[in-house]
Design an enzyme around this catalytic site. Structure first.
Site, PDB file in Angstrom:
ATOM      1  N   GLY A 206       0.785  -1.245  -0.063  1.00  0.00           N
ATOM      2  CA  GLY A 206       0.192   0.120  -0.017  1.00  0.00           C
ATOM      3  C   GLY A 206       0.807   1.205  -0.131  1.00  0.00           C
ATOM      4  N   CYS A 331      15.935  -0.208   2.507  1.00  0.00           N
ATOM      5  CA  CYS A 331      16.435  -1.243   3.608  1.00  0.00           C
ATOM      6  C   CYS A 331      17.871  -1.145   3.564  1.00  0.00           C
ATOM      7  CB  CYS A 331      15.863  -2.500   3.348  1.00  0.00           C
ATOM      8  SG  CYS A 331      14.189  -2.387   2.753  1.00  0.00           S
TER       9      CYS A 331
END
Ligand code: PLP
Length: 394
Positions: A206, A331
């Site tokens: 999302g 990340c």
């Protein structure tokens, strides 16, 4: 005191939630809050909202609503798809061999690694070319009788290269092997019609498409065997137990609808800005290189490597100048090694240390791009001046 304007060019890491998405979600926090598993009016209102959201998404993917599973993020969708299929197939004696690429997001590649290290699977990593693109013929050559799953990402999160998903999917189908794609980066820009893509499992997050962080979707084609990762109630057709997060489910459905409505115009607009940015950077900064495919790339991705300038320094100087960017995937920021993606593409180690990803989005303007083109050359030059080992390759 006037606040300094900042320029956000990290949409691939996360997007702001669209105000229309927030508005759609709001009643489901305070007015319609029933547990969708119940039988009273409140519960039925929640269940209806989930049904509608599922249908909205199914219409965009061209699938049955029963094939949509709501999850809590892209990582969960990837995990559920990969582990769910691998476990079931191995238990059924179908095999223990998996195929993937070396440029997948950690949500995929760490799941593969765990399956190999802890659950007796073997994997073949099919190489990518210097543009970060996999050749379907190499996938086919890696197939063995005991292959049970192929996973290839739709678009790469660092360099934006698009993969020939439909072709790989057709091969997987010919061989009767389940095919998963991580569509987390592609979902905001590319077609998600699952029958055209020939995919059996497709993961969406999302927060990359202007819905909240912590919302996700997994498409699972009918009759694809899938062992749930969680155990609990029978939610999501026995594939993902846990009381449904109704506000986030209606939110991600609204976000998908907005993406579909805006896609054609936004893709053109962002691609034009991206091209201006790429051309400007390559023209103004010596010893700079575009990473990823020159044309088969996401409309919002401009990624580079700069000789003699380390990523962390570039990001720090840009941040000081009010420009927010990334060095690769969110990340891996902060790691002193070049990313596994750039390494797999054969980019030399030292060059890979100077990676910059500028990812555009709905609110990026031409003025933003012009500012970056004014600021970035000076930033790189300054860093290089302070780098005693840098010599411009001529
Ligand atoms: N896959 C790709 C390609 C991504 O870029 C990301 C996030 O950066 C994910 C998976 C993980 O998604 P989430 O942050 O929703 O867990």
């Amino acid at each position: 005191m006037s606040e300094k304007r900042t320029i956000y060019l990290d949409y691939a890491a996360s997007t702001p939630t669209d105000p229309a998405v927030v508005e759609t979600m709001l009643p489901y926090f305070t007015e319609i809050y029933g547990n969708a598993s119940g039988s009273h009016q409140q519960a039925r209102a929640s269940a209806r909202a989930i049904d509608n959201a599922r249908q909205q998404i199914a219409d965009i993917l061209g699938c049955s609503p029963k094939e949509i599973v709501f999850t809590a993020c892209g990582t969960e969708s990837d995990n559920l798809a990969i582990r769910g299929v691998a476990w079931v197939q191995k238990q059924a004696g179908k095999g223990n061999h998996l195929i993937t690429t070396p440029i997948e997001h950690h949500a995929v590649d760490h799941t593969f690694n765990q399956l190999c290290q802890n659950f007796g699977f073997e994997q073949t990593m099919v190489p990518v070319d210097r543009y970060g693109v996999v050749n379907p013929a190499d996938i086919e050559a890696a197939i063995r009788p005991e292959t049970v799953l192929i996973s290839v990402m739709y678009a790469n999160n660092e360099v934006g290269s698009l993969q020939p998903i439909a072709e790989i999917g057709a091969l997987a189908r010919e061989h009767g092997i389940a095919f998963h794609t991580d569509a987390v980066q592609a979902a905001g820009y590319e077609s998600l019609v699952v029958d055209e893509l020939n995919v059996d499992l497709l993961a969406i997050s999302g927060h990359k498409i202007y819905a909240p962080k912590g919302s996700g979707i997994l498409y699972v084609r009918k009759n694809t065997p899938l062992l749930p990762s969680f155990t609990g109630g029978g939610h999501e057709n026995n594939r993902r137990p846990g009381t449904e997060n109704v506000p986030y489910i209606v939110g991600i459905a609204k976000a998908m609808e907005l993406v579909a409505a805006k896609r054609n115009a936004e893709n053109l607009r962002q691609a034009a800005l991206r091209d201006k940015l790429i051309a400007g950077v390559l023209a103004r900064i010596p010893d700079s290189h575009l990473t990823g495919h020159p044309t088969e790339r996401l409309p919002n991705n401009a990624s580079f490597v700069f000789a003699g300038a380390e990523a962390d320094a570039i990001l720090m100087h840009l941040d000081l100048a009010g420009i927010q960017a990334a060095s690769g995937s969110a990340c891996t920021t902060g790691m002193p090694e070049p990313s596994h993606v750039l390494t797999a593409m054969g980019i030399p180690h030292d060059l890979g240390l100077g990676a910059l990803r500028l990812s555009l989005g709905r609110y990026t303007t031409e003025a933003d791009i012009e500012t970056v083109l004014e600021v970035l050359p000076g930033v790189i030059e300054k860093i290089r001046t302070l780098n005693p080992v840098y010599e411009l390759a001529v």
